[in-house]
Design a protein around this motif. Structure first.
Motif, PDB file in Angstrom:
ATOM      1  N   ARG A 141      -4.864   0.942  -9.562  1.00  0.00           N
ATOM      2  CA  ARG A 141      -6.073   0.462  -8.913  1.00  0.00           C
ATOM      3  C   ARG A 141      -5.890  -0.282  -7.701  1.00  0.00           C
ATOM      4  N   LEU A 142      -4.849  -1.513  -8.041  1.00  0.00           N
ATOM      5  CA  LEU A 142      -5.061  -2.354  -6.913  1.00  0.00           C
ATOM      6  C   LEU A 142      -4.251  -1.663  -5.606  1.00  0.00           C
ATOM      7  N   GLU A 143      -3.361  -0.762  -5.887  1.00  0.00           N
ATOM      8  CA  GLU A 143      -2.786   0.090  -4.856  1.00  0.00           C
ATOM      9  C   GLU A 143      -3.780   0.596  -3.974  1.00  0.00           C
ATOM     10  N   ASN A 144      -4.503   1.189  -4.763  1.00  0.00           N
ATOM     11  CA  ASN A 144      -5.642   2.098  -3.916  1.00  0.00           C
ATOM     12  C   ASN A 144      -6.685   1.201  -3.159  1.00  0.00           C
ATOM     13  N   ASN A 145      -7.052   0.045  -3.825  1.00  0.00           N
ATOM     14  CA  ASN A 145      -7.864  -0.999  -2.862  1.00  0.00           C
ATOM     15  C   ASN A 145      -7.158  -1.633  -1.661  1.00  0.00           C
ATOM     16  N   LEU A 146      -5.793  -1.449  -1.787  1.00  0.00           N
ATOM     17  CA  LEU A 146      -5.104  -2.066  -0.765  1.00  0.00           C
ATOM     18  C   LEU A 146      -5.224  -1.140   0.569  1.00  0.00           C
ATOM     19  N   PHE A 151     -10.540  -2.513   2.654  1.00  0.00           N
ATOM     20  CA  PHE A 151      -9.326  -3.521   2.975  1.00  0.00           C
ATOM     21  C   PHE A 151      -8.634  -3.093   4.406  1.00  0.00           C
ATOM     22  N   VAL A 152      -8.028  -2.040   4.453  1.00  0.00           N
ATOM     23  CA  VAL A 152      -7.413  -1.432   5.692  1.00  0.00           C
ATOM     24  C   VAL A 152      -8.286  -1.338   6.867  1.00  0.00           C
ATOM     25  N   VAL A 153      -9.439  -1.039   6.608  1.00  0.00           N
ATOM     26  CA  VAL A 153     -10.465  -1.200   7.913  1.00  0.00           C
ATOM     27  C   VAL A 153     -10.462  -2.625   8.444  1.00  0.00           C
ATOM     28  N   ASP A 154     -10.734  -3.649   7.422  1.00  0.00           N
ATOM     29  CA  ASP A 154     -10.843  -5.239   7.875  1.00  0.00           C
ATOM     30  C   ASP A 154      -9.589  -5.548   8.143  1.00  0.00           C
ATOM     31  N   ASN A 155      -8.437  -5.281   7.649  1.00  0.00           N
ATOM     32  CA  ASN A 155      -7.286  -6.174   7.669  1.00  0.00           C
ATOM     33  C   ASN A 155      -6.009  -5.349   8.345  1.00  0.00           C
ATOM     34  N   GLY A 156      -6.233  -4.054   8.592  1.00  0.00           N
ATOM     35  CA  GLY A 156      -4.982  -3.130   8.986  1.00  0.00           C
ATOM     36  C   GLY A 156      -3.905  -2.871   8.275  1.00  0.00           C
ATOM     37  N   PHE A 157      -3.335  -1.579   8.601  1.00  0.00           N
ATOM     38  CA  PHE A 157      -2.300  -1.164   7.600  1.00  0.00           C
ATOM     39  C   PHE A 157      -1.377  -2.061   7.299  1.00  0.00           C
ATOM     40  N   GLN A 158      -0.805  -2.683   8.483  1.00  0.00           N
ATOM     41  CA  GLN A 158       0.451  -3.470   8.408  1.00  0.00           C
ATOM     42  C   GLN A 158       0.093  -4.697   7.513  1.00  0.00           C
ATOM     43  N   LYS A 159      -1.045  -5.256   7.499  1.00  0.00           N
ATOM     44  CA  LYS A 159      -1.152  -6.286   6.528  1.00  0.00           C
ATOM     45  C   LYS A 159      -1.086  -5.990   5.068  1.00  0.00           C
ATOM     46  N   ALA A 160      -1.840  -4.602   4.828  1.00  0.00           N
ATOM     47  CA  ALA A 160      -1.632  -4.016   3.810  1.00  0.00           C
ATOM     48  C   ALA A 160      -0.175  -3.831   3.056  1.00  0.00           C
ATOM     49  N   TYR A 161       0.476  -3.403   4.120  1.00  0.00           N
ATOM     50  CA  TYR A 161       1.903  -3.079   3.860  1.00  0.00           C
ATOM     51  C   TYR A 161       2.679  -4.263   3.295  1.00  0.00           C
ATOM     52  N   GLN A 162       2.212  -5.596   4.106  1.00  0.00           N
ATOM     53  CA  GLN A 162       2.803  -6.774   3.750  1.00  0.00           C
ATOM     54  C   GLN A 162       2.414  -7.249   2.566  1.00  0.00           C
ATOM     55  N   PHE A 163       1.212  -7.235   2.415  1.00  0.00           N
ATOM     56  CA  PHE A 163       0.700  -7.657   0.908  1.00  0.00           C
ATOM     57  C   PHE A 163       1.222  -6.856  -0.138  1.00  0.00           C
ATOM     58  N   ASN A 165       4.059  -5.590  -0.253  1.00  0.00           N
ATOM     59  CA  ASN A 165       5.632  -6.045  -0.383  1.00  0.00           C
ATOM     60  C   ASN A 165       5.647  -7.391  -1.337  1.00  0.00           C
ATOM     61  N   GLU A 166       4.817  -8.201  -0.773  1.00  0.00           N
ATOM     62  CA  GLU A 166       4.567  -9.745  -1.585  1.00  0.00           C
ATOM     63  C   GLU A 166       4.190  -9.298  -3.165  1.00  0.00           C
ATOM     64  N   LEU A 167       3.356  -8.279  -3.306  1.00  0.00           N
ATOM     65  CA  LEU A 167       2.952  -8.052  -4.767  1.00  0.00           C
ATOM     66  C   LEU A 167       4.427  -7.525  -5.275  1.00  0.00           C
ATOM     67  N   ILE A 168       4.964  -6.712  -4.897  1.00  0.00           N
ATOM     68  CA  ILE A 168       6.153  -6.159  -5.607  1.00  0.00           C
ATOM     69  C   ILE A 168       7.276  -7.350  -5.925  1.00  0.00           C
ATOM     70  N   GLN A 169       7.478  -8.197  -4.981  1.00  0.00           N
ATOM     71  CA  GLN A 169       8.411  -9.387  -4.837  1.00  0.00           C
ATOM     72  C   GLN A 169       7.718 -10.441  -5.980  1.00  0.00           C
ATOM     73  N   SER A 170       6.503 -10.537  -6.073  1.00  0.00           N
ATOM     74  CA  SER A 170       5.652 -11.301  -7.251  1.00  0.00           C
ATOM     75  C   SER A 170       6.338 -10.855  -8.573  1.00  0.00           C
ATOM     76  N   PHE A 171       6.137  -9.538  -8.960  1.00  0.00           N
ATOM     77  CA  PHE A 171       6.538  -8.876 -10.233  1.00  0.00           C
ATOM     78  C   PHE A 171       8.043  -9.342 -10.512  1.00  0.00           C
ATOM     79  N   HIS A 172       8.909  -9.499  -9.390  1.00  0.00           N
ATOM     80  CA  HIS A 172      10.244  -9.768  -9.763  1.00  0.00           C
ATOM     81  C   HIS A 172      10.535 -11.321 -10.074  1.00  0.00           C
TER      82      HIS A 172
END
Length: 217
Positions: A141-146, A151-163, A165-172
């Protein structure tokens, strides 16, 4: 047989048994020590060779052996994998060489490292996160929202991609934080409950705040 003779025989048997146990224990530690040096201290095999003093190595051995259900010989490679991956996590956090040595020379820090190794040995490997997250409904659900509107319209794909990656790192990061605390993550359910879902919840709040204008970048 006289009572005194019986006592002497019993004493000799007890001494022999104790000597045998002591020799066996020393042999187990020697095998662990030799394997540790081959796996962790060879510059050809390690980007940062790990040198522990005798006291530290014995503390590590005494920390891990109580949770081994079979024998150190049978579990040697599993133990070494736990040690290797735990110290890699420490290196990633604390840096290399002098900084790492300084960190490890602190007794409190070294006890936390031993805790991490012991719980790491008993837990699912870190890579399991990558498998579980893609099947987790909250993550999906979170990935879809990103990567969908708004979200993509307001922030851009690059920001979504960066966000993302931060999420995955936060898991670890969360996984390792729990191991340092002594939390054993030995089932898929525990990894999802204690790692994936709490991190997803935090990021859902961040996404909502960004969409509402409460967080910049």
């Amino acid at each position: 047989m006289k009572l005194v003779e019986v006592k002497e025989v019993t004493k000799k048997y007890s001494n022999t048994k104790n000597n045998t146990v002591h020799k066996k224990s020393a042999g187990l530690y020697s095998a662990f020590e030799n394997r540790f040096h081959k796996v962790m201290c060879d510059p050809a095999k390690r980007r940062v060779p790990l040198e522990l003093n005798d006291e530290q190595l014995k503390a590590l051995y005494n920390g891990i052996t109580p949770v081994i259900e079979t024998s150190i010989f049978a579990e040697m490679e599993h133990v070494m994998t736990a040690i290797r991956t735990s110290f890699d996590a420490v290196i990633d956090r604390e840096g290399k060489n002098k900084q790492l040595k300084s960190y490890m020379s602190n007794d409190k820090n070294f006890k936390r490292i031993i805790t991490h190794i012991v719980t790491n040995y008993q837990s699912l490997q870190e890579q399991r996160i990558n498998i579980l997250m893609v099947h987790n409904m909250a993550y999906q659900r979170l990935e879809n929202n990103l990567f969908e509107e708004p979200f993509v319209v307001d922030n851009g794909f690059q920001k979504a991609y960066q966000f993302h990656n931060e999420l995955i790192q936060s898991f670890h990061n969360c996984y390792h934080d729990l191991l340092f605390e002594g939390t054993i993550l030995n089932t898929d359910e525990k990894v999802e409950e204690k790692v994936i879902e709490p991190v997803v919840q935090r990021y859902e709040v961040r996404i909502r705040e960004m969409l509402e204008g409460g967080e910049n970048g």
